[in-house]
Enzyme design. Structure first.
Site, PDB file in Angstrom:
ATOM      1  N   ARG A  28      78.226 -50.374  80.316  1.00 44.89           N
ATOM      2  CA  ARG A  28      77.754 -50.612  78.940  1.00 44.89           C
ATOM      3  C   ARG A  28      76.938 -51.899  78.904  1.00 44.89           C
ATOM      4  NH1 ARG A  28      80.557 -50.556  73.474  1.00 44.89           N
ATOM      5  NH2 ARG A  28      78.341 -50.852  73.067  1.00 44.89           N
ATOM      6  N   ARG A  31      82.526 -51.816  83.623  1.00 50.30           N
ATOM      7  CA  ARG A  31      83.895 -51.973  83.125  1.00 50.30           C
ATOM      8  C   ARG A  31      84.833 -51.184  84.029  1.00 50.30           C
ATOM      9  NH1 ARG A  31      82.841 -51.946  76.512  1.00 50.30           N
ATOM     10  NH2 ARG A  31      81.635 -53.897  76.571  1.00 50.30           N
ATOM     11  N   ASP A  38      85.886 -53.176  75.323  1.00 47.86           N
ATOM     12  CA  ASP A  38      85.198 -54.463  75.483  1.00 47.86           C
ATOM     13  C   ASP A  38      86.053 -55.444  76.283  1.00 47.86           C
ATOM     14  OD1 ASP A  38      83.185 -53.480  73.886  1.00 47.86           O
ATOM     15  OD2 ASP A  38      83.830 -54.533  72.072  1.00 47.86           O
ATOM     16  N   GLU A  72      75.637 -59.958  66.813  1.00 49.40           N
ATOM     17  CA  GLU A  72      74.779 -59.928  68.012  1.00 49.40           C
ATOM     18  C   GLU A  72      73.299 -60.056  67.628  1.00 49.40           C
ATOM     19  OE1 GLU A  72      77.469 -57.082  70.842  1.00 49.40           O
ATOM     20  OE2 GLU A  72      76.466 -56.186  69.138  1.00 49.40           O
ATOM     21  N   ARG A  94      72.305 -58.363  64.132  1.00 50.31           N
ATOM     22  CA  ARG A  94      73.240 -57.321  63.691  1.00 50.31           C
ATOM     23  C   ARG A  94      73.982 -57.785  62.438  1.00 50.31           C
ATOM     24  NH1 ARG A  94      77.811 -54.519  67.599  1.00 50.31           N
ATOM     25  NH2 ARG A  94      79.362 -54.014  66.025  1.00 50.31           N
ATOM     26  N   ARG A 126      75.788 -44.180  65.603  1.00 50.13           N
ATOM     27  CA  ARG A 126      74.992 -44.596  66.756  1.00 50.13           C
ATOM     28  C   ARG A 126      74.326 -43.376  67.380  1.00 50.13           C
ATOM     29  NH1 ARG A 126      78.615 -49.572  69.341  1.00 50.13           N
ATOM     30  NH2 ARG A 126      78.354 -50.927  67.515  1.00 50.13           N
ATOM     31  N   TYR A 177      73.546 -49.602  72.297  1.00 46.03           N
ATOM     32  CA  TYR A 177      72.837 -50.863  72.509  1.00 46.03           C
ATOM     33  C   TYR A 177      71.525 -50.612  73.244  1.00 46.03           C
ATOM     34  CZ  TYR A 177      76.994 -53.650  71.273  1.00 46.03           C
ATOM     35  OH  TYR A 177      78.037 -54.248  70.614  1.00 46.03           O
ATOM     36  N   GLU A 232      71.865 -47.414  75.920  1.00 45.67           N
ATOM     37  CA  GLU A 232      73.053 -46.590  76.112  1.00 45.67           C
ATOM     38  C   GLU A 232      72.774 -45.204  75.556  1.00 45.67           C
ATOM     39  OE1 GLU A 232      76.288 -50.245  75.660  1.00 45.67           O
ATOM     40  OE2 GLU A 232      75.871 -48.979  73.925  1.00 45.67           O
TER      41      GLU A 232
END
Ligand SMILES: *[C@@H]1O[C@H](CO)[C@@H](O)[C@H](O)[C@H]1NC(C)=O
Ligand SMILES: *[C@@H]1O[C@H](CO)[C@@H](O)[C@H](O)[C@H]1NC(C)=O
Ligand SMILES: *[C@@H]1O[C@H](CO)[C@@H](O)[C@H](O)[C@H]1NC(C)=O
Length: 388
Positions: free
Chosen positions: A54, A73, A79, A240, A256, A316, A345, A367
């Protein structure tokens, strides 16, 4: 048509020919973006050494290569969790990419690292990557702001350096996206990296270096309201962000809008002093840039602004490229849909050598998925002039 009318037409035509070309009608004609090629840089397997890729970053380099980074990850898509920083490099303008190298390993750690902001120091010929460690303070403390650096165009990287020693200890998540080196005054040559704080102590915060990344200090802060307190829906909560420099030396930061304060759209704020302050007088909400609260891509290239995000107020999906010929006061009405499906993103860059070839393209990493936006990290090369 009488001879007099004809000569009137000719003098009108002559007058039109003397007018400067409207912005956006550059040497190659009207901006008419086209997805020129696309390839998947990373695919999340959900298992093995890396569960999920990510947070894509993409940057040019001092020698005209492209570098793409992502969080690898290890255990889950969350996250929080242990991660590597993954890098791939392209020396042929995105046609082919090196195999993945893992340049930072946070070792087994319950919170781990988070990306990040890549900044190219063109004067020093270096690439700097700033990231956070233990940002969420999940079973670790304190949070640290870290940096690695490459002086060979992204082939090898220094050991991590702890910038919190100079900046003070605080949860600071750079980017995600790129930082800038000021090309124009004020503060030409300065490195400017912006990021955000924890959800409570949130806001846009910029860190600055006037000596090519040796010393860093705290610059502008645009704080959330109420600051350092639990937020409610619709509170002012800038999160962000992606800064870029305008040709008058101001820095525009596209942010954001985490809690949908005022609109479901982007916050835009401008610094007139090289990232030292972000005055509220320089802040507005861009209603055209509807946004589901996500990290977006933004870029200034030859006086034209470009913006990528999932163009939706609540989901999204629908990764879209827009462009502005008016410094962001309006956007052209025919955006390019890059991917209709799940998309998250994004980050954008371009090569600015000034050659005919490099003037034609912008590069996006984003993404992309079919069921979920975190299935892959994709790279697209976009031809700005309809393939011509
Ligand atoms: C980074 O430096 C800060 C301030 O000295 C310190 O508290 C923190 O533990 C350091 N972090 C790491 C990972 O060494
Ligand atoms: C955009 O801003 C630049 C300075 O950054 C200025 O020179 C230019 O005239 C502006 N263009 C428009 C269309 O307002
Ligand atoms: C995708 O974005 C375009 C451009 O803004 C818009 O016209 C379209 O309605 C969007 N589609 C969806 C499904 O949101």
């Amino acid at each position: 048509m009488s001879p007099g009318a004809a000569s009137g037409v000719w003098s009108l035509l002559a007058a039109l020919l003397l007018l400067p070309l409207p912005a956006g009608c550059a040497q190659y004609g009207r901006i008419e973006p086209l997805v020129y090629e696309e390839q998947l840089l990373w695919v999340s397997e959900g298992a093995g050494e890396v569960s999920t890729y990510r947070i894509p970053l993409i940057s040019f380099t001092p020698r005209g290569s492209l570098l793409a980074f992502a969080e690898a990850r290890k255990m889950s898509e969350g996250d929080i969790g242990t991660k590597f920083i993954a890098v791939r490099r392209s020396t042929d303008k995105g046609a082919t990419w090196s195999p993945t190298s893992f340049i930072v390993n946070d070792v087994y750690n319950l919170d781990g690292l988070n990306l990040g902001s890549v900044v190219v120091d063109e004067e020093a010929g270096t690439v700097i990557l700033v990231y956070s460690l233990c940002f969420h303070l999940f079973q670790c403390s304190p949070s640290s702001t870290m940096m690695v650096e490459s002086d060979d165009d992204g082939l090898s990287w220094s050991a991590p350096r702890n910038l919190s020693v100079q900046l003070g200890v605080k949860s600071f998540a750079p980017g995600p996206g790129f930082g800038i080196q000021k090309r124009y005054d004020p503060a030409k040559g300065r490195l400017v990296v912006c990021g955000h704080g924890t959800l409570e102590g949130n806001g846009v915060f910029c860190i600055l270096s006037d000596d090519h990344g040796r010393n860093w200090y705290n610059g502008a802060a645009l704080k959330s309201i109420p600051y350092n307190q639990q937020k409610r829906p619709l509170d002012f909560n800038p999160d962000e962000s992606q800064p870029f420099e305008m040709r008058d030396g101001s820095i525009v930061i596209n942010v954001r809008n985490q809690n949908n304060y005022h609109c479901r759209c982007r916050i835009v704020v401008r610094s007139l002093d090289g990232g030292e302050t972000l005055p509220v007088e320089e802040l507005f909400f861009d209603y055209v840039l509807v946004d589901p609260a996500v990290a977006a891509g933004a870029l200034q290239k030859e006086g034209i602004l470009y913006f990528t995000n999932p163009a939706s107020t609540d989901k999204r999906v629908n990764l879209t490229l827009r462009w502005s010929l008016t410094n962001g006061t309006s956007w052209e009405g025919n955006p390019l849909q890059i991917w209709p499906g799940p998309s998250g993103y994004s980050c954008m860059t371009s090569l600015d050598s000034g050659t005919a070839e490099d003037r034609k393209y912008v590069y996006v990493a984003y993404e992309k998925g079919h069921r979920d936006y975190d299935e892959t990290v994709s790279f697209v090369k976009i031809h700005l002039y309809g393939g011509r």
